[in-house]
Design an enzyme around this catalytic site. Sequence first.
Site, short mmCIF file in Angstrom:
data_model
loop_
_atom_site.label_atom_id
_atom_site.label_comp_id
_atom_site.label_asym_id
_atom_site.label_seq_id
_atom_site.Cartn_x
_atom_site.Cartn_y
_atom_site.Cartn_z
CB CYS A 138 -2.52 35.44 11.81
SG CYS A 138 -3.05 36.51 10.49
CD GLU A 139 -1.79 29.12 13.79
OE1 GLU A 139 -0.99 28.34 14.31
OE2 GLU A 139 -2.98 28.84 13.55
CE1 TYR A 164 2.53 14.42 10.78
CE2 TYR A 164 2.73 15.41 8.62
CZ TYR A 164 2.02 14.66 9.52
OH TYR A 164 0.81 14.16 9.16
NE ARG A 179 4.59 15.35 4.79
CZ ARG A 179 5.87 15.26 5.03
NH1 ARG A 179 6.71 16.11 4.48
NH2 ARG A 179 6.33 14.30 5.79
CD GLU A 206 -2.46 -1.19 2.82
OE1 GLU A 206 -2.07 -0.41 3.70
OE2 GLU A 206 -3.37 -2.01 3.00
N PRO A 207 1.69 1.46 -1.02
CG PRO A 207 2.87 1.43 -3.04
CD PRO A 207 1.89 0.64 -2.22
N GLY A 208 1.95 4.99 -0.71
CA GLY A 208 1.31 6.26 -1.06
C GLY A 208 2.37 7.28 -1.38
NE ARG A 209 6.05 9.63 3.38
CZ ARG A 209 5.56 10.52 4.25
NH1 ARG A 209 5.70 11.81 4.02
NH2 ARG A 209 4.98 10.11 5.35
N1 LLP Z 1 -1.34 1.91 4.56
C1 LLP Z 1 -1.78 2.34 5.75
C2 LLP Z 1 -2.62 1.47 6.57
C3 LLP Z 1 -1.42 3.63 6.20
O1 LLP Z 1 -1.84 4.06 7.39
C4 LLP Z 1 -0.60 4.46 5.39
C5 LLP Z 1 -0.21 5.79 5.81
C6 LLP Z 1 -0.18 3.95 4.14
C7 LLP Z 1 -0.56 2.66 3.76
C8 LLP Z 1 0.67 4.74 3.20
O2 LLP Z 1 1.93 5.01 3.73
P1 LLP Z 1 3.03 5.71 2.80
O3 LLP Z 1 3.46 4.70 1.76
O4 LLP Z 1 2.42 6.91 2.18
O5 LLP Z 1 4.12 6.05 3.74
N2 LLP Z 1 0.51 12.77 6.81
C9 LLP Z 1 1.77 12.12 7.08
C10 LLP Z 1 1.77 10.67 6.63
C11 LLP Z 1 0.68 9.85 7.25
C12 LLP Z 1 0.69 8.41 6.82
C13 LLP Z 1 -0.51 7.69 7.32
N3 LLP Z 1 -0.63 6.34 6.90
C14 LLP Z 1 2.90 12.90 6.41
O6 LLP Z 1 2.62 13.94 5.78
O7 LLP Z 1 4.07 12.55 6.54
#
Ligand code: LLP
Length: 421
Positions: free
Chosen positions: A346-347, A318, A314, A275-278
């Site tokens: 304004c922060e 973070y 971000r 499940e890659p997102g980033r």
């Molecule tokens: N699968 C599950 C169950 C997750 O909770 C997440 C991310 C992913 C896959 C995808 O992870 P990735 O491949 O994108 O690392 N907002 C934060 C990141 C939050 C990630 C939450 N879960 C940021 O901006 O760094």
Amino acid sequence: MDHFLYHNGILHAEDVPLPRIAAQVGTPFYCYSTATLTRHYRLFDEALAGMDHLICYAMKANSNQAVLRLMAGLGAGVDVVSGGEYARARAAGFAGDKIVFSGVGKTRDEMRAALLGGIRQFNLESEPEMLALNEVALSLGVVAPVTIRVNPDVDAKTHEKIATGKSENKFGIPIARARAVYAEAAALPGLAVVGIDVHIGSQLTDLEPFRQAYLKVAELTRILRADGHDIRRLDLGGGLGIPYERANTAPPLPIEYGQLVQEVLGDLDCEIEIEPGRLIAGNAGVLVASVIYVKHGEGRDFLIVDAAMNDLVRPSMYGAHHDIVPVVEPAPGLDPARYDVVGPVCESGDTFAKSRLMPILMPDDLVAFRSAGAYGAVMASEYNTRPLIPEVLVHGDQFAVIRARPSFDEIINRDTIPEWL
Ligand code: LLP
């Protein structure tokens, strides 16, 4: 590698100069590259080529319909974490059997919608959730395919807000309880156990925590099979990090991650889901902003840009680093300056970078925040009644606005005034 490169001193998205987009849509805006999104998807696909696999793009990173349509067209599956994301997946053309549903707090309404619309599997995170899904499935006369997310108690060595695999985190069931919970699940007639799920965190820059977690999953697979469960799918989550600071970081590559998966889990004869997102979306996007003012403060200079924490949260949320580069390359030989790069909100927290070494910039100059394609637009808000900024998708020498900037009236008219006022 991405497709945001300088040609003749001008930063381009693929073949389109960013100033051309800025002139048409105004700043700030997000800009994504089709070629980079495609490339990153394919890197994972190639990395797992030796194994039966499905790449379920974690749309929480970037859920624009155009990005989802692109992913669906490449053959990806998708990971959703809410009824809204499920609806987005269906609207973008994902078949139900390509959608996995994650998240610790799925409601019965969300479960019902996914069971009726089609679902590959639910990744369950607790016993109460398991009992609820069983009831919903029985009420609809269907059987819900499920994995159970185990919490392997592994330190992902990432930012504490995005680490999910330690026992103190709210995610999954403790791996030590897995046998009992799987036995319970198998006894529920509305559920069909199909595998195991794990996700230990995001922005991991070291493969070792993945190895530790996946070794535990391999051992659990053998135990659960011996107990009579049909473990044929392993959902390994997302989390592979990207080089936010290009000059200093080189996280492991998808191919190295794929080798690890193969090595630890390859002999189990399971279908692998990730499940890659980033990694897919992050470096496929930039945020382009204009300099409004350069303000000389006490011992520091502020670069005040027209993007703010509401557009890209971000850094303030973070303490995250994003490279910020001029869209027009500076002439060689000029001395750089140090700036605090800030937005107009304004922060004091509305700060993108402190004392950042950058070329000298002037009002109206364009800057690009790199690595902004993931967790950028999706986390934006309209704080300070700043309209959500447009998203643009580039493909070769073409570009299209894939989400327009709302007008002030559109924002204001979402509110309603009760008749008694
Ligand atoms: N699968 C599950 C169950 C997750 O909770 C997440 C991310 C992913 C896959 C995808 O992870 P990735 O491949 O994108 O690392 N907002 C934060 C990141 C939050 C990630 C939450 N879960 C940021 O901006 O760094």
